[in-house]
Design an enzyme around this catalytic site. Sequence first.
Site, short mmCIF file in Angstrom:
data_model
loop_
_atom_site.label_atom_id
_atom_site.label_comp_id
_atom_site.label_asym_id
_atom_site.label_seq_id
_atom_site.Cartn_x
_atom_site.Cartn_y
_atom_site.Cartn_z
N GLU A 15 0.52 -1.15 -0.03
CA GLU A 15 0.34 0.48 -0.12
C GLU A 15 1.48 1.10 0.21
OE1 GLU A 15 -2.84 1.53 -0.53
OE2 GLU A 15 -4.45 0.40 0.11
N ASP A 16 0.06 2.52 -0.68
CA ASP A 16 1.07 3.27 0.06
C ASP A 16 0.88 3.86 1.37
OD1 ASP A 16 -1.43 4.23 -0.23
OD2 ASP A 16 -0.91 5.50 -2.34
N ASP A 64 -4.65 4.76 6.17
CA ASP A 64 -5.40 6.58 6.82
C ASP A 64 -6.11 6.27 8.09
OD1 ASP A 64 -6.33 9.08 7.42
OD2 ASP A 64 -5.78 9.45 5.45
N ARG A 102 1.45 12.77 -7.81
CA ARG A 102 1.61 11.35 -8.60
C ARG A 102 3.14 11.52 -8.72
NH1 ARG A 102 -2.65 7.64 -6.66
NH2 ARG A 102 -4.73 8.33 -7.53
N PHE A 123 -1.88 15.72 5.21
CA PHE A 123 -2.73 15.49 4.19
C PHE A 123 -1.46 15.57 2.99
CE2 PHE A 123 -3.66 15.40 -0.29
CZ PHE A 123 -4.63 14.58 -0.55
P1 IMP Z 1 -8.20 4.78 4.38
O1 IMP Z 1 -8.70 3.74 3.73
O2 IMP Z 1 -8.42 5.42 4.59
O3 IMP Z 1 -7.00 3.99 5.16
O4 IMP Z 1 -7.37 5.68 2.86
C1 IMP Z 1 -6.60 4.91 2.21
C2 IMP Z 1 -6.16 5.13 0.48
O5 IMP Z 1 -6.88 6.75 1.16
C3 IMP Z 1 -4.81 5.97 0.44
O6 IMP Z 1 -4.70 4.08 -0.33
C4 IMP Z 1 -4.40 6.76 -0.53
O7 IMP Z 1 -5.40 6.71 -1.95
C5 IMP Z 1 -5.87 7.55 -0.35
N1 IMP Z 1 -4.83 8.99 1.17
C6 IMP Z 1 -5.47 8.76 2.45
N2 IMP Z 1 -4.74 9.73 3.29
C7 IMP Z 1 -3.96 9.69 1.80
C8 IMP Z 1 -3.21 11.00 1.82
O8 IMP Z 1 -1.96 12.35 2.73
N3 IMP Z 1 -2.70 11.31 1.06
C9 IMP Z 1 -2.62 10.83 -0.35
N4 IMP Z 1 -3.54 10.06 -0.96
C10 IMP Z 1 -4.33 9.81 0.52
#
Ligand code: IMP
Length: 180
Positions: A104-105, A108, A170, A157
């Site tokens: 994963e990147d 969050d 990106r 963010f």
């Molecule tokens: P989660 O499901 O809330 O854990 O979010 C995961 C996805 O939200 C990541 O794979 C990102 O694509 C996007 N995301 C969450 N935080 C950020 C951020 O700070 N910058 C850019 N994308 C984010």
Amino acid sequence: MDPRTITIHDCDFSTYMYEEEIIARIVMLAEQIEQDYAGKNPLFLAVLNGSFMFTADLMKRINIPCEISFIRMSSYQDMQSTGHVKEVLGLTENIEGRDVLIIEDIVDTGHTVNALLHQLQEKNPSSLEIVTLLMKPECLQHQLDVKYVAKSIPNDFVVGYGLDYNGLGRNLRDIYKIVS
Ligand code: IMP
């Protein structure tokens, strides 16, 4: 190095992690994974789009036999419930009995990885772990055991190195955080 400020859409961002730090952390992560998975032929499942740059740099440093494939998570409104349901797309491999690592990147809230773990677990892999470039522990809303984290960051963010802000950013080689 002085932080650089850039503007994407309507927001200003300043440098947060330079490429050198990112790569140094990836090298450490790769060494750890190599040790843990020696002799196991693990299958890496990289979650598009955000993980593409991280995946390339990580995989170049993994020197044990392994496989790599790419998946996506869809997000659609379930008519039966009020919440968003995320579904795995593009998984063509049979993962039964395999040692699987999700790439994963960023984690969050953990919604995405949580949904992914549940759906992959049903396919009976031998083991299932998460590798993430970034993690925001303050935002986590699920009990997740994220074994491989390159860096934990505060609730800001961020863009760059695969991460986008409304489609842009990106391609940036460093990571930037929003200027509040
Ligand atoms: P989660 O499901 O809330 O854990 O979010 C995961 C996805 O939200 C990541 O794979 C990102 O694509 C996007 N995301 C969450 N935080 C950020 C951020 O700070 N910058 C850019 N994308 C984010």
